[in-house]
Design an enzyme around this catalytic site. Structure first.
Site, PDB file in Angstrom:
ATOM      1  N   GLY C  40       0.848  -1.194   0.000  1.00 21.51           N
ATOM      2  CA  GLY C  40       0.000   0.000   0.000  1.00 21.51           C
ATOM      3  C   GLY C  40       0.879   1.237   0.000  1.00 21.51           C
ATOM      4  N   GLY C  42      -0.508   4.559   0.253  1.00 25.77           N
ATOM      5  CA  GLY C  42      -1.264   5.749   0.648  1.00 25.77           C
ATOM      6  C   GLY C  42      -0.519   6.523   1.717  1.00 25.77           C
ATOM      7  CG  LEU C  43      -2.286  10.033   3.527  1.00 22.45           C
ATOM      8  CD1 LEU C  43      -3.264  10.779   4.420  1.00 22.45           C
ATOM      9  CD2 LEU C  43      -1.244  10.999   2.985  1.00 22.45           C
ATOM     10  CB  ALA C  44      -0.579   4.377   6.603  1.00 20.53           C
ATOM     11  CG  HIS C 266     -19.584  11.338   5.062  1.00 19.07           C
ATOM     12  ND1 HIS C 266     -20.344  12.405   4.684  1.00 19.07           N
ATOM     13  CD2 HIS C 266     -18.420  11.850   5.520  1.00 19.07           C
ATOM     14  CE1 HIS C 266     -19.669  13.518   4.914  1.00 19.07           C
ATOM     15  NE2 HIS C 266     -18.496  13.212   5.424  1.00 19.07           N
ATOM     16  NE  ARG C 337     -17.854  12.885   9.040  1.00 21.22           N
ATOM     17  CZ  ARG C 337     -16.623  12.722   8.583  1.00 21.22           C
ATOM     18  NH1 ARG C 337     -16.039  11.543   8.663  1.00 21.22           N
ATOM     19  NH2 ARG C 337     -15.970  13.721   8.052  1.00 21.22           N
ATOM     20  CD  GLU C 432     -10.314   3.280   5.781  1.00 21.02           C
ATOM     21  OE1 GLU C 432      -9.722   3.911   4.888  1.00 21.02           O
ATOM     22  OE2 GLU C 432     -11.525   3.007   5.733  1.00 21.02           O
ATOM     23  NE  ARG C 442     -12.146   8.597   9.548  1.00 24.59           N
ATOM     24  CZ  ARG C 442     -12.386   9.730   8.902  1.00 24.59           C
ATOM     25  NH1 ARG C 442     -11.931  10.874   9.361  1.00 24.59           N
ATOM     26  NH2 ARG C 442     -13.101   9.725   7.793  1.00 24.59           N
TER      27      ARG C 442
END
Lengths: 252, 252, 644
Positions: C40, C42-44, C266, C337, C432, C442
């Site tokens: 992966g 992504g950000l992480a 959401h 939410r 995530e 969250r």
């Protein structure tokens, strides 16, 4: 040198040589528009250019030639690279906003080159068969003008350092004779029209390639380039048209 | 809506490709272009054919993965819209729509409408970063950056790296992409230290990949789904010139 | 299954510092001997791969997209929280920590959340240094806004594309390491299995999505940053390719899956329009600052609206039900939410929904436009109104927007200890994909924070600590464990290709999504979950006997990719329902209809469910086994969330 090997380096060559050539185009036009005045003007102008000190004429000529060569070299190498970059074209072709001028630069450029060569042979080297205006200048209808004339202003003949009359090349009548051939005039007008198109994209593009343009100035420069192109076209085209419609008449 | 789709099918990277016609009878005008392709694929699978491979992921116009040239225009006819956000209501009933992959030598087709865009990653790897080790950063407010500069950098940073600029350019040039990436970092104080090195290596990587050159058509900006401005190209041209001159004198 | 959370001793605020000091270090000269796989980008994953590369470890990073820049972190709009207190409005590490714990409905681990709040400031510094163009004030300092109902302004943002900008920052750091040769990047590679050697995670099996090659990769440690699983609902705000495979395959290999039932729905998404749809589009919830949510009071009026016999503006003020304002007078349209989403669902269940399908409510800007003028609204939300028009074909200025909740984020994930290591030694799980920080719900602008905290500031320390303990020793990628895993993957692929049934994987995925949305969506009941647990295995059997995957394995085959992902979703969905059924309480995003107050508020059961449910796989057709990690709150007192 690595700069010239890079695509951007070639664009700089393109832009800088284009800058020189487009300034020349304007200067050349202003000089030639003197044909609308007294024959003295353009003949004296021609004489002055021919007799610049220190061989400056040739310095300028060679510099311009170098610019032309550099411009063409950059254009061709870039074009080859661009062709290679898209070996397979789209089946459905579409253009969103690019102007016709921008898309036909290489075509207009090549025709302008052909025109330029003819133009130089015609008036500078005077070597086009039937147009060797060195001993006599012969127009389409057979009228013959002297190739060399004394320089006369307001009825007074100019004299040189020895007091002899100054004999100069008859540029004024050469232009009239040259443009008395309809095909030549037509080719000339087409040539300068393509030049106008070329400039209408090139002048603004030059600023972009050198990084001297932004969103605000892009539209202004595009307009300026368009005006520049049309001014040069009208200026140049006015000469054969002026001759055709009898506004400019032979001096002899 | 009834539609005829002419879609590029190509079996693998070395396979030969061709346009294949598909008819669709019941397309909802509210569906997106990719959803329409999803449904076509469902039909193909049901009838035992292989579905059409196309790249897509986020489907909200930000990941930059979708890459369809629709009727000759990358991402299709709607301005500032990626193919995934293009909806069928922009087409008319009975229309024939041609769908092709991005076309450029550095983007070989892998299958059908899927192309390999890794040279764009390579350009970024060449210099599209600020060398800062994790944990070595000063406080975020240590260097004030004016709102104007931050906004300008953000305009450049909005590029989603989809490659539509390359696909639209008649020369398959990656200038808009490369310029957006280099200009974002070169405009910010944090990126100044590597400014010259960055622009020189990113342009070198772009040239090496075999992209064409910029001839200032402006098609890239016109199709860019994020409206990235040609200004960034001007900035890169300028910065590359400065960096090259410095390099000649051994300062970059 | 042993669940040792390894929370360091000492006061909450000293735990991370103490832990970092007690970590073992790898000698700089030896770092190059270690290999780490990161799945992966992504950000992480991107942040971890770059940071580990910078430290000198050899990193291999894998992503299924054609470039690491396209990971779905890119789609986050709103912003990223950090307790910088630049606004001088009383923010602190402790306040961010407390808000996150409370927002998660007291179902997350204190020590992890505190660490998250502690490093949040470093993330902003790091991103600024990378050239992330955060919004700034005229004075040149970083701008903040308040987000997601927080009482302080701690959210940093970059227009409506904070996710993209942060990801491009991590991607640029990754690029530098790729150029330096520290990270080898494998794009268009999908992880299909985890390989364990002597109980330690030592490698993965991937499929090259271009040529179909199944390959083995070995390393000293494996880092999973494979994202969430909202695509189990088929329709979600996630990217089309998002899938549970990486996490789920690891679960099948023995990793515990924690709290899979915690999903976030959401509230402000564009409603589904028809069966053609493949994706739901999220609009920033900032719209609720000025928009008023309503449906008609009378279902008959709703029906006329659905049939387009009347227009929304024709409904008289007295006939409208502004249900959030009615039910939650103090928070009104800004209710959290989960609460907003549930209220919308209730209204639609009563037959009062609008939009063609009956599953939609109005988000009306008429009042705000009347009060502030259209230019002011365009200034605030212009891009969102444009996006709405692009997708729906209607102008939100002229007619109310239609919205409906959609699956968005998943708080559950693989169980990890304080080091972000799962119960499988050497398998680290970030972002995530793990369960650790958000509890049962969250808060807005916290996902980006967690991904980057894990990737930049936690994993580099804890992975190094693990490597220092086990020593270098990459196993042979052709060893027995790898051969076995590879054979399994090949078998599975061949099986998918050989069924040659009548149905596409997508059609089965759609059906699964309907089951999950109906019975394991916003509101869950024992009866419904039991029904789902009966339906899912049936659908799974249908899949394995009637799916059609055209083409070959040794080519770019989008249907094979999809079928593999759907197959895992079909098993995972069951796990989710087991967890939802087992968690006999309402908390955060998990709402069990049996547990609510008279006003319809969630009722937690702290006595019986103040724990993390960690599930152990017992094979596809056997019920999973639950293990517990008790949640101990030393610093905060559990309270009831109230937004009345």
């Amino acid at each position: 040198m690595s700069l010239l090997a890079s695509s951007l380096g070639k664009k700089y060559v393109m832009a800088l040589s284009g800058l020189v050539l487009s300034i020349f185009v304007l200067g050349h036009m202003v000089g030639n528009l003197q044909v609308f005045g007294d024959p003295y003007l353009i003949n004296a102008y021609g004489y002055k250019l021919q007799h610049l000190p220190y061989g400056l004429l040739w310095v300028v000529r060679l510099f311009l030639l170098a610019c032309v060569v550099a411009h063409i070299w950059a254009a061709i190498t870039l074009k080859i690279q661009n062709k290679k970059a898209r070996p397979q074209d789209y089946e459905a072709k579409a253009t969103v906003q690019a102007s016709l001028a921008s898309r036909t630069m290489i075509m207009s450029g090549l025709i302008i080159l052909a025109f330029l060569i003819f133009h130089l042979l015609h008036y500078t080297v005077r070597a086009v068969p039937g147009h060797q205006y060195n001993h006599a200048i012969i127009a389409n209808d057979g009228t013959e003008y002297p190739a060399e004339v004394p320089l006369v202003l307001h009825g007074k003949t100019k004299v040189d350092a020895y007091g002899d009359p100054l004999i100069v090349h008859n540029v004024h009548d050469m232009m009239i004779a040259g443009f008395s051939y309809p095909l030549i005039s037509l080719f000339y007008i087409i040539g300068v029209y393509l030049l106008c198109m070329h400039l209408s994209h090139g002048v603004s593009s030059m600023f972009q390639s050198l990084g001297l343009r932004n969103e605000k100035w892009r539209y202004r420069l595009d307009k300026i380039a368009m005006v520049y192109g049309w001014v040069t076209f009208l200026g140049y085209a006015s000469i054969p048209l002026g001759i055709w419609f009898g506004i400019v008449n032979a001096s002899v | 809506m009834k539609l005829t789709l002419r879609i590029w099918r190509q079996d693998g990277q070395n396979g030969s490709g061709r346009l294949v016609d598909y008819k669709m009878d019941d397309v909802s005008p509210d569906s997106s272009f990719l959803e329409m392709l999803d449904l076509l694929n469902e039909d193909l699978i049901e009838s035992g054919d292989e579905p059409i491979a196309f790249d897509h992921d986020c489907r909200e116009g930000i990941c930059g993965m979708c890459s369809l040239t629709i009727n000759g225009i990358p991402h299709g006819p709607e301005r500032m819209t990626t193919a995934c956000q293009l909806h069928m209501r922009h087409f008319s009933d009975g229309e024939t729509i041609t769908v092709e992959p991005w076309r450029a030598k550095p983007f070989p087709v892998l299958q059908d409408l899927v192309v390999d865009r890794s040279p764009m990653d390579a350009i970024q790897q060449a210099g599209g970063f600020i060398s800062v080790r994790t944990g070595s950063a000063p406080d975020g407010n240590a260097i004030p950056i004016s709102k104007e500069i931050a906004d300008y950098a953000m305009d450049a940073a909005a590029c989603i790296g989809c490659g539509a600029c390359v696909a639209a350019c008649k020369n398959a040039s990656a200038m808009l992409f490369t310029a957006a990436k280099s200009s974002q970092l070169n405009s910010l104080p944090q990126g100044k230290a590597e400014k010259d090195r960055r622009v020189l290596s990113m342009v070198a990587s772009m040239d090496e990949a075999g992209f064409g050159n910029c001839t200032n058509y402006g098609e890239c900006q016109a199709v860019c789904p994020k409206g990235i401005s040609l200004d960034f190209i001007a900035q890169m041209n300028r910065e590359y010139a400065v960096a090259s001159v410095k390099q000649i004198f051994g300062r970059a | 299954m042993i669940l040792d959370s390894k929370i360091p001793d000492g006061p909450l605020e000293d735990k991370w510092q103490n832990h970092k000091f007690s970590n073992k270090l790898v000698n700089p000269a030896n770092k190059r001997k270690f290999n780490v796989i990161v799945v992966g980008s992504g950000l992480a994953g991107g942040a971890a791969a770059a940071s580990l590369g910078q430290l000198g470890f050899n990193v291999k990073c894998f992503c299924y997209q054609d470039s690491p820049r396209r990971a779905h972190s890119i789609a986050a709009q709103g912003g990223i929280n950090a307790s910088k207190n630049y606004q001088n409005d009383g923010d602190s590490v402790y306040r961010l920590f407390y808000d996150t714990i409370k927002g998660g409905d007291f179902r997350s681990r204190e020590a992890n959340v505190y660490r998250l709040a502690e490093v949040s400031g470093n993330i902003i510094d790091q991103c600024v240094a990378q050239g992330v163009p955060f919004a700034r004030e005229y004075g040149g300092l970083l701008a903040n806004r308040s987000f997601g109902g927080a009482q302080v302004s701690r959210t940093f943002y970059a227009r409506g594309q904070t996710g993209q900008q942060l990801l491009l920052g991590a991607y640029s750091a990754l690029n530098q390491q790729i150029a330096a040769g520290q990270v080898q990047m494998y794009n268009r590679h999908e992880m299909l299995d985890l390989v364990k050697v002597d109980g330690h995670a030592k490698g993965i099996i991937t499929r090259n999505l271009v040529n179909g090659a199944i390959e083995s990769w070995s390393a000293d440690a494996v880092v999973l940053a494979t994202g969430g699983y909202s695509t189990v609902f088929f329709l979600s705000t996630c990217a089309a390719g998002v899938n549970v495979t990486g996490a789920f395959r690891s679960y099948k290999k023995g990793a515990g899956f924690a709290n899979p039932c915690y999903t976030q729905i959401h509230p402000t998404c564009i409603p589904q329009e028809g069966d053609h749809q493949s994706k739901l589009t999220l609009m920033s919830e900032s719209l609720r600052n000025d928009g008023r949510v309503w449906v008609p009071k009378d279902p008959k009026v709703s029906e006329k609206l659905r049939k387009k016999e009347i227009r929304p503006r024709d409904v008289a003020e007295a006939d409208r039900d502004y249900f959030l304002e009615r039910k939650y007078p103090s928070f009104g349209n800004l209710a959290p939410r989960d609460i907003s989403s549930r209220s919308a669902k209730e209204a639609c269940d009563e037959g009062r929904g609008i939009s063609g399908t009956g599953f939609g409510v109005y988000l009306d800007f008429e009042d705000a436009i009347g009060r502030l003028g259209q230019p002011a609204i365009a200034e605030r939300y212009g891009n969102l109104f444009d996006m709405y028009q692009r997708i729906s074909g209607e102008s939100g200025y002229e007619t109310p927007m239609m919205i409906y909740p959609a699956p968005h984020y998943t708080m559950g994930g693989l169980w990890v200890d304080y080091n972000l290591m799962s119960n499988i030694e050497g398998l680290f799980v970030l972002g995530e994909a793990n369960f650790s920080d958000h509890g049962a719900n969250r808060l807005g602008a916290s996902a980006l924070m967690q991904g980057l905290a894990d990737g930049y500031f936690v994993a580099p320390y804890t992975v190094a600590n693990y490597l220092a303990q086990v020593g270098a020793g990459v196993p042979d990628p052709d060893g027995p464990a790898f051969r076995e895993a590879k054979a399994e993957v090949n078998d599975r692929t061949n099986k998918l290709l050989s069924i040659q049934g009548k149905r596409s994987a997508r059609s089965i995925h759609i059906e699964l999504g309907r089951i999950m949305w109906e019975y394991c969506g916003m509101s869950r009941t024992e009866e419904g979950l039991k029904k789902a647990l009966a339906l899912i295995p049936e659908l799974r059997r249908e899949f394995w006997s009637n799916v059609r995957v055209p083409g070959k394995g040794e080519q770019l085959n989008i249907e094979l990719e999809r079928a593999g992902r759907v197959a895992d979703h079909l098993e995972f969905a069951e796990l989710m329902c087991h967890d939802a059924l087992n968690r006999d309480e309402s908390c955060g995003g998990h709402f069990r209809a049996e547990h609510q107050t008279e006003e319809g508020e969630a009722v937690r059961d702290d006595e019986n469910f103040s724990h993390v449910s960690v599930w152990e796989s017992k094979g596809a057709d056997t019920a999973p086994v639950k293990h517990k990690e008790e949640l101990v709150y030393e610093s905060v007192k559990m309270a009831t969330r109230s937004y009345k």
